[in-house]
Design a protein around this motif. Structure first.
Motif, PDB file in Angstrom:
ATOM      1  N   PHE A  77      27.825 -11.094  71.616  1.00  0.00           N
ATOM      2  CA  PHE A  77      28.670 -10.191  71.950  1.00  0.00           C
ATOM      3  C   PHE A  77      26.537  -9.206  72.695  1.00  0.00           C
ATOM      4  N   ILE A  78      26.503  -8.926  73.405  1.00  0.00           N
ATOM      5  CA  ILE A  78      25.392  -7.178  74.299  1.00  0.00           C
ATOM      6  C   ILE A  78      25.971  -6.539  74.276  1.00  0.00           C
ATOM      7  N   CYS A  79      25.074  -5.604  73.949  1.00  0.00           N
ATOM      8  CA  CYS A  79      25.692  -4.196  74.785  1.00  0.00           C
ATOM      9  C   CYS A  79      24.531  -3.325  74.299  1.00  0.00           C
ATOM     10  N   VAL A  80      24.344  -2.739  75.903  1.00  0.00           N
ATOM     11  CA  VAL A  80      23.016  -1.657  75.382  1.00  0.00           C
ATOM     12  C   VAL A  80      23.521  -0.029  75.971  1.00  0.00           C
ATOM     13  N   THR A  81      23.193   0.689  75.363  1.00  0.00           N
ATOM     14  CA  THR A  81      24.294   1.885  75.579  1.00  0.00           C
ATOM     15  C   THR A  81      23.329   2.496  77.402  1.00  0.00           C
ATOM     16  N   THR A  83      22.907   4.974  78.853  1.00  0.00           N
ATOM     17  CA  THR A  83      21.723   5.956  78.686  1.00  0.00           C
ATOM     18  C   THR A  83      20.430   5.572  79.102  1.00  0.00           C
ATOM     19  N   SER A  84      20.539   3.851  77.955  1.00  0.00           N
ATOM     20  CA  SER A  84      19.402   3.365  78.468  1.00  0.00           C
ATOM     21  C   SER A  84      19.438   1.429  79.072  1.00  0.00           C
ATOM     22  N   GLN A  85      20.679   1.698  79.972  1.00  0.00           N
ATOM     23  CA  GLN A  85      20.840   0.290  80.683  1.00  0.00           C
ATOM     24  C   GLN A  85      19.373   0.454  81.784  1.00  0.00           C
ATOM     25  N   ARG A  86      19.807  -0.730  82.549  1.00  0.00           N
ATOM     26  CA  ARG A  86      18.963  -0.931  83.277  1.00  0.00           C
ATOM     27  C   ARG A  86      17.178  -0.252  83.688  1.00  0.00           C
ATOM     28  N   GLN A  87      16.624  -0.744  82.050  1.00  0.00           N
ATOM     29  CA  GLN A  87      14.784  -0.432  82.112  1.00  0.00           C
ATOM     30  C   GLN A  87      14.631  -1.288  81.404  1.00  0.00           C
ATOM     31  N   GLY A  88      15.577  -2.422  81.395  1.00  0.00           N
ATOM     32  CA  GLY A  88      15.397  -3.911  80.881  1.00  0.00           C
ATOM     33  C   GLY A  88      14.867  -3.876  79.319  1.00  0.00           C
ATOM     34  N   VAL A  89      15.865  -3.554  78.847  1.00  0.00           N
ATOM     35  CA  VAL A  89      16.334  -3.449  77.273  1.00  0.00           C
ATOM     36  C   VAL A  89      17.220  -4.747  76.734  1.00  0.00           C
ATOM     37  N   GLY A  90      18.116  -5.519  77.483  1.00  0.00           N
ATOM     38  CA  GLY A  90      18.793  -6.406  77.696  1.00  0.00           C
ATOM     39  C   GLY A  90      18.296  -7.537  77.935  1.00  0.00           C
ATOM     40  N   ARG A  91      17.439  -7.398  78.703  1.00  0.00           N
ATOM     41  CA  ARG A  91      16.504  -8.641  79.249  1.00  0.00           C
ATOM     42  C   ARG A  91      15.496  -8.975  78.352  1.00  0.00           C
ATOM     43  N   GLN A  92      14.707  -7.676  77.419  1.00  0.00           N
ATOM     44  CA  GLN A  92      14.131  -8.349  75.982  1.00  0.00           C
ATOM     45  C   GLN A  92      15.348  -8.809  74.774  1.00  0.00           C
ATOM     46  N   SER A 112      31.654 -14.529  79.837  1.00  0.00           N
ATOM     47  CA  SER A 112      30.873 -12.490  80.830  1.00  0.00           C
ATOM     48  C   SER A 112      32.136 -11.854  81.089  1.00  0.00           C
ATOM     49  N   GLU A 113      32.258 -10.488  80.440  1.00  0.00           N
ATOM     50  CA  GLU A 113      33.043 -10.189  82.056  1.00  0.00           C
ATOM     51  C   GLU A 113      32.602  -9.825  83.037  1.00  0.00           C
ATOM     52  N   PRO A 114      33.433  -9.686  83.980  1.00  0.00           N
ATOM     53  CA  PRO A 114      32.749  -9.121  85.697  1.00  0.00           C
ATOM     54  C   PRO A 114      31.395  -8.698  85.432  1.00  0.00           C
ATOM     55  N   ALA A 115      31.592  -7.236  84.916  1.00  0.00           N
ATOM     56  CA  ALA A 115      30.840  -6.311  85.253  1.00  0.00           C
ATOM     57  C   ALA A 115      28.752  -7.025  84.910  1.00  0.00           C
ATOM     58  N   ALA A 116      29.310  -7.747  84.096  1.00  0.00           N
ATOM     59  CA  ALA A 116      28.108  -7.994  83.548  1.00  0.00           C
ATOM     60  C   ALA A 116      27.621  -9.605  83.628  1.00  0.00           C
ATOM     61  N   HIS A 117      28.075 -10.116  84.916  1.00  0.00           N
ATOM     62  CA  HIS A 117      28.115 -11.389  85.634  1.00  0.00           C
ATOM     63  C   HIS A 117      26.732 -11.658  86.147  1.00  0.00           C
ATOM     64  N   ASN A 118      26.413 -10.175  86.663  1.00  0.00           N
ATOM     65  CA  ASN A 118      24.741 -10.632  87.738  1.00  0.00           C
ATOM     66  C   ASN A 118      23.695 -10.721  86.819  1.00  0.00           C
ATOM     67  N   PHE A 119      24.441 -10.116  85.735  1.00  0.00           N
ATOM     68  CA  PHE A 119      22.733  -9.691  85.109  1.00  0.00           C
ATOM     69  C   PHE A 119      22.596 -11.358  84.057  1.00  0.00           C
ATOM     70  N   PHE A 120      23.697 -12.184  83.987  1.00  0.00           N
ATOM     71  CA  PHE A 120      23.192 -13.605  82.942  1.00  0.00           C
ATOM     72  C   PHE A 120      23.157 -14.024  83.998  1.00  0.00           C
ATOM     73  N   GLU A 121      23.272 -13.799  85.396  1.00  0.00           N
ATOM     74  CA  GLU A 121      23.103 -14.873  86.649  1.00  0.00           C
ATOM     75  C   GLU A 121      21.391 -15.306  86.908  1.00  0.00           C
TER      76      GLU A 121
HETATM   77  C1  LIG Z   1      24.931  -6.379  81.045  1.00  0.00           C
HETATM   78  C2  LIG Z   1      23.743  -4.956  80.283  1.00  0.00           C
HETATM   79  C3  LIG Z   1      23.864  -5.807  78.553  1.00  0.00           C
HETATM   80  C4  LIG Z   1      22.288  -5.450  80.757  1.00  0.00           C
HETATM   81  O1  LIG Z   1      21.516  -4.708  79.665  1.00  0.00           O
HETATM   82  P1  LIG Z   1      20.545  -3.881  81.282  1.00  0.00           P
HETATM   83  O2  LIG Z   1      19.737  -3.553  79.641  1.00  0.00           O
HETATM   84  O3  LIG Z   1      21.098  -2.628  81.420  1.00  0.00           O
HETATM   85  O4  LIG Z   1      19.779  -5.373  82.095  1.00  0.00           O
HETATM   86  P2  LIG Z   1      18.646  -5.170  82.014  1.00  0.00           P
HETATM   87  O5  LIG Z   1      17.532  -3.994  82.199  1.00  0.00           O
HETATM   88  O6  LIG Z   1      17.463  -5.666  81.089  1.00  0.00           O
HETATM   89  O7  LIG Z   1      18.712  -6.094  83.310  1.00  0.00           O
HETATM   90  C5  LIG Z   1      17.672  -7.070  83.817  1.00  0.00           C
HETATM   91  C6  LIG Z   1      18.751  -7.431  85.001  1.00  0.00           C
HETATM   92  O8  LIG Z   1      20.049  -7.748  84.854  1.00  0.00           O
HETATM   93  C7  LIG Z   1      20.486  -6.966  86.268  1.00  0.00           C
HETATM   94  N1  LIG Z   1      22.105  -6.517  86.413  1.00  0.00           N
HETATM   95  C8  LIG Z   1      21.392  -5.712  85.102  1.00  0.00           C
HETATM   96  N2  LIG Z   1      22.639  -4.464  85.008  1.00  0.00           N
HETATM   97  C9  LIG Z   1      23.207  -4.967  86.389  1.00  0.00           C
HETATM   98  C10 LIG Z   1      24.639  -3.855  87.383  1.00  0.00           C
HETATM   99  N3  LIG Z   1      25.576  -3.744  85.956  1.00  0.00           N
HETATM  100  N4  LIG Z   1      24.856  -4.727  88.322  1.00  0.00           N
HETATM  101  C11 LIG Z   1      24.174  -5.692  88.395  1.00  0.00           C
HETATM  102  N5  LIG Z   1      22.746  -6.412  88.181  1.00  0.00           N
HETATM  103  C12 LIG Z   1      22.912  -6.058  86.729  1.00  0.00           C
HETATM  104  C13 LIG Z   1      19.736  -7.165  87.253  1.00  0.00           C
HETATM  105  O9  LIG Z   1      19.203  -7.661  87.921  1.00  0.00           O
HETATM  106  C14 LIG Z   1      18.290  -6.382  86.410  1.00  0.00           C
HETATM  107  O10 LIG Z   1      17.189  -6.371  86.452  1.00  0.00           O
HETATM  108  P3  LIG Z   1      16.449  -4.866  87.695  1.00  0.00           P
HETATM  109  O11 LIG Z   1      17.474  -3.904  87.033  1.00  0.00           O
HETATM  110  O12 LIG Z   1      15.137  -4.782  88.059  1.00  0.00           O
HETATM  111  O13 LIG Z   1      17.126  -4.996  88.817  1.00  0.00           O
HETATM  112  C15 LIG Z   1      24.181  -3.691  79.981  1.00  0.00           C
HETATM  113  O14 LIG Z   1      24.639  -3.161  81.098  1.00  0.00           O
HETATM  114  C16 LIG Z   1      25.784  -3.899  78.662  1.00  0.00           C
HETATM  115  O15 LIG Z   1      25.641  -3.067  77.732  1.00  0.00           O
HETATM  116  N6  LIG Z   1      27.156  -4.136  79.617  1.00  0.00           N
HETATM  117  C17 LIG Z   1      27.752  -2.939  79.068  1.00  0.00           C
HETATM  118  C18 LIG Z   1      28.812  -3.947  78.311  1.00  0.00           C
HETATM  119  C19 LIG Z   1      28.746  -5.113  78.403  1.00  0.00           C
HETATM  120  O16 LIG Z   1      29.135  -5.893  79.554  1.00  0.00           O
HETATM  121  N7  LIG Z   1      28.061  -6.728  77.800  1.00  0.00           N
HETATM  122  C20 LIG Z   1      27.795  -7.709  78.028  1.00  0.00           C
HETATM  123  C21 LIG Z   1      30.147  -8.658  77.565  1.00  0.00           C
HETATM  124  S1  LIG Z   1      29.942  -9.899  78.333  1.00  0.00           S
END
Ligand SMILES: CC(C)(COP(=O)(O)OP(=O)(O)OC[C@H]1O[C@@H](n2cnc3c(N)ncnc32)[C@H](O)[C@@H]1OP(=O)(O)O)[C@@H](O)C(=O)NCCC(=O)NCCS
Length: 157
Positions: A77-81, A83-92, A112-121
């Protein structure tokens, strides 16, 4: 291994990462215990049929994603609250997982769930397989739920 990220400003937990080292199920006993076969302990508030279907799909994705029959790490699992999303926390957080997998020469997989696909890619994961869950068969009529895709993805150093 479970990790959490804490905000230096507020002291609040803003993210979690679960990382598990796994080996492919080989014996019949191990296959029976695999996630795709879990059917008991349905938490309150969860629709049993939906949970069963999701668990089955996750198991199917994992089975298709097994890496040449060897050990692997899985992002469980990976989950960022919000209000802290899109700030590089997940990447770190994922860097910790990459470092661990790289050090041991093992791949990292995720379902991966659909909403996280781009993040992992963006982080370098490649799609291996997918399973679709037809929620129209499980959700109430006119609920708006359709086909939900879970995608198996792999990262190799
Ligand atoms: C998926 C998740 C973990 C990403 O964490 P995050 O801290 O927001 O991601 P980051 O800020 O490190 O993003 C790194 C890059 O991933 C991509 N990315 C992240 N979230 C994205 C989104 N919602 N849509 C499209 N691209 C996304 C972007 O390219 C981003 O870089 P950028 O912001 O410079 O464009 C977070 O959105 C989350 O917790 N989602 C809900 C739970 C979930 O879906 N978990 C995964 C289950 S499989």
């Amino acid at each position: 291994m479970n990790l959490k990220a804490v905000s230096e400003e507020t002291g609040e937990i803003i993210a979690y990462l679960g990382l598990t080292r796994k080996r492919p199920a080989v014996t019949e006993e191990e296959v029976k215990k695999s996630p795709g076969n879990l059917t008991s302990n349905v938490p309150n508030g969860i629709v049993p049929d939906v949970l069963k279907e999701v668990v089955r799909a996750v198991g199917e994705v994992e089975e298709g994603n097994l890496w040449k029959g060897k050990d692997y790490y899985e992002v469980t699992f990976i989950c960022v609250t919000p209000t802290s999303q899109r700030q590089g926390v997940g990447r770190q957080l994922m860097q910790v997982a990459f470092d661990k997998a790289r050090k041991e020469g093992l791949p990292l997989i995720v379902c991966s769930e659909p909403a996280a696909h781009n993040f992992f890619e963006v982080l370098g994961f490649k799609e291996t397989n997918y399973v679709e869950i037809d929620l129209t068969k499980l959700a109430p009529k006119h609920s708006g739920f359709g086909v939900f895709r879970l995608t198996g993805m792999i990262w190799e150093s």
